[in-house]
Write an enzyme that holds these catalytic residues in place. Structure first.
Site, PDB file in Angstrom:
ATOM      1  N   ASP A   1       0.814  -1.217   0.000  1.00  0.00           N
ATOM      2  CA  ASP A   1       0.000   0.000   0.000  1.00  0.00           C
ATOM      3  C   ASP A   1       0.852   1.273   0.000  1.00  0.00           C
ATOM      4  OD1 ASP A   1      -2.266   1.671   0.202  1.00  0.00           O
ATOM      5  OD2 ASP A   1      -2.114   1.706   2.388  1.00  0.00           O
TER       6      ASP A   1
ATOM      7  N   HIS B   1       4.875   4.652  -2.830  1.00  0.00           N
ATOM      8  CA  HIS B   1       5.096   6.031  -2.391  1.00  0.00           C
ATOM      9  C   HIS B   1       6.489   6.241  -1.782  1.00  0.00           C
ATOM     10  CE1 HIS B   1       0.880   6.821  -3.179  1.00  0.00           C
ATOM     11  NE2 HIS B   1       0.585   5.747  -2.483  1.00  0.00           N
TER      12      HIS B   1
END
Length: 602
Positions: free
Chosen positions: A74, A79
């Protein structure tokens, strides 16, 4: 959540080129440097980098998604990894060329060292399991193995970042919502003056750091902070401005006045930036297929290795206290605080539930564990022997065997033992196949690929066996065995190696000393040519009498395929002509057996 993460990427895009200009090779000093002279090119591990995205919210309402992905997929894989790439990438020759920027990011990916199970610590907030049971209608005894917290240690093998640890951390139900990239410099200064009397701008004892503040937290805005005792940065004109009117806020334990603080001239909504980049075809602000595949190739190894790893449960929020604190030890990470072990399935023991055991094997010390723990113990014991020997005599002579078993040991020494005294270590070969050293069958080729190219052993301290002389292989007239014997006599005191690492073949051979071998099992010769029953047949090897002169001999035995020979040699006496390994008995040194559970117990 998406806004926070997009804001993170935008901050790095705005500042990465400024930061990258500081990555050129410079002397290892910070005195009087401008922003283009940040000493991040220093070759020693003088700093560490933290890339963090913490959330206070939990996964309630999103457990169907979270059960499939978890915190690594996730947040970390995309990121935080993207932030890492912008930080460690080399500055392209032309930063305005999209292709060059993307290529630099891809090259940064290729420099990353592979992850292992002990590269990560994992946790799960206590309410997660009940939320999954409720939202996904799972049975009350259902146990989720999905991590909601992860801390991962990453290393880059690029020359610029060699030895620098990168800590990527993210989690749900933590104490605060914050995102940042923090470059923390090592500080060797001692300041005699009282801290209250020191000027922050000139005090070398205050923490030196660069912080890319993504948002939320105490500042609640994107910002770049640079310690005043480090250097004064020059930011891109028109997009960043120095903050004035310092408040009484504290960031990482220091007052805001200890930093040069820069904030965006104009904060832009993350999605407006995204749409603008699409409109202007700024491909360098996006992930290419090639980079995406590289990212998944990097993270998948870790995901596979931790699929059954027990998770540390934490209550969530401020109640977590120090439960999730972790530390770096020998290239691995582990939680700082111990806790009672809670097995996910009490009826199923996993290898990590067993500890290394020590007893006797053939009247010599035996160390036994599952293979991963055994290799870890063996590598540590070799390093301890090296430090002790260097302290006593100034150098460490290590003779290593070939074959498949030592490969994992070589990799561990290269990846986790940064304090190993390689500068004072001489590497010798116990045996070699009569093939060119560049041949994949060569023991030296394997040693080079898995160890030597990753550590700093002086060139003249590496001693491959001279099997390839006069453009031919292992011809007696070339006297390769005599050359190696003379080199040993010239450099190794009394021809007694400090440590010899051996393995065991399924036929009881060790080094390249085979049953019924005509050479090497006895006599005065120290280096001999032998014949192997398998290709390549010709070998060069240290003799058994020379091996037995060593101060220490470690024998590594791994795998279920070695169970039968392990059982056999545990029962036989001294019969080297039948089982050469039984003849290993250091005359004035110590023999230690390292045998994994599969080889020992079947």
């Amino acid at each position: 959540m998406a806004s926070s993460k997009n804001c993170q990427v935008q901050l790095h895009l705005d500042t990465s080129m400024w930061f990258a200009t500081g990555l050129s090779e410079r002397p290892c000093t910070t005195d009087g440097l401008r922003h283009t002279e940040v000493p991040l090119g220093c070759k020693s591990p003088k700093l560490r980098v933290e890339i963090v995205l913490k959330e206070t919210v939990d996964a309630k309402g999103r457990t169907s998604f979270y059960e499939q992905y978890g915190v690594i997929r996730d947040v970390l894989q995309n990121h935080l990894t993207e932030a890492l790439m912008f930080l460690i990438m080399e500055l392209p020759a032309n930063v305005s060329r999209t292709e060059e920027v993307l290529q630099s990011k891809l090259q940064a990916f290729q420099s990353l060292r592979g992850l292992e199970k002990k590269s990560a610590v994992l946790g799960q907030y206590q309410a997660y399991a009940s939320q999954v049971q409720e939202e996904l209608q799972k049975a009350r005894d259902y146990i989720s193995t999905t991590p909601t917290f992860a801390g991962v240690l990453i290393h880059s093998d690029s020359l610029r970042w060699e030895g620098v640890p990168f800590l990527l951390t993210s989690g749900k139900a933590l104490d605060e919502r914050i995102g940042y990239v923090r470059v923390l410099f090592k500080n060797r200064a001692y300041c005699t003056q009282s801290e209250t009397l020191r000027d922050a701008e000139h005090s070398q004892c205050k923490t030196k750091q660069i912080i890319f503040y993504i948002g939320h937290g105490a500042l609640n805005t994107p910002a770049v902070l640079v310690s005043r005792n480090l250097f004064r940065p020059v930011m891109p004109e028109g997009s960043w401005r120095e903050a004035v009117g310092q408040s009484d806020l504290h960031v990482f334990g220091q007052p805001l006045s200890d930093y040069y603080v820069y904030t965006p001239v104009k904060e832009r909504d993350a999605y407006s930036v995204l749409i603008s980049n699409i409109y202007h075809a700024r491909k360098d602000f996006f992930i290419t297929t090639e980079n995406l595949l590289a990212s998944w190739g990097f993270w998948t190894l870790l995901l596979d290795s931790i699929s059954q790893q027990p998770l540390r449960l934490y209550p969530g929020g401020v109640e977590n206290q120090h439960l999730l604190d972790f530390e770096m030890v020998s290239g691995e990470v582990a939680f700082t605080l111990a806790e009672p072990v809670e097995l996910l399935n009490p009826n199923r023991l996993t290898p990590s539930d067993y500890k290394t055991i020590q007893t006797k094997f053939r009247q010599s010390p035996l160390v036994s564990a599952w293979s991963e723990e055994l290799i870890s113990q063996l590598a540590s014991d070799i390093e301890k022997t090296a430090h002790r020997t260097v302290a006593q005599s100034g150098q460490f002579h290590l003779a290593l065997s070939g074959g498949s078993s030592p490969v994992v040991l070589f990799q561990r020494l290269a990846r986790h033992h940064y304090a190993f005294p390689w500068k004072h270590t001489h590497i010798w070969l116990v045996d070699e196949r009569c093939v060119p050293l560049t041949d994949t069958e060569s023991n030296f080729f394997s040693l080079h690929n898995h160890l030597l190219q990753n550590v700093r052993v002086p060139y003249f301290n590496v001693h491959p066996m001279p099997v390839h002389l006069n453009q031919r292989l292992c011809v007696e007239e070339d006297r390769g065995t005599e050359l190696y014997a003379k080199e040993i006599m010239a450099l190794v005191a009394n021809a007694s190696f400090d440590l010899v690492l051996l393995g065991v073949g399924t036929d009881g051979h060790t080094a390249s000393l085979f049953p019924q071998s005509e050479n090497g099992l006895e006599g005065a010769q120290t280096v001999v040519l032998t014949e192997s029953p398998v290709k390549p047949h010709q070998r060069m090897t240290l003799s058994l009498p020379l091996i037995n002169k060593a101060r220490q001999v470690f024998v590594l035995v791994l795998g279920k395929g070695k169970h039968d020979i392990t059982t056999l040699i545990s029962r036989v006496g001294h019969q080297p002509r039948k089982w050469p390994i039984s003849g290993v008995s250091p005359s004035s040194g110590q023999l230690v057996w390292y045998v994994d559970y599969e080889a020992l117990l079947g």
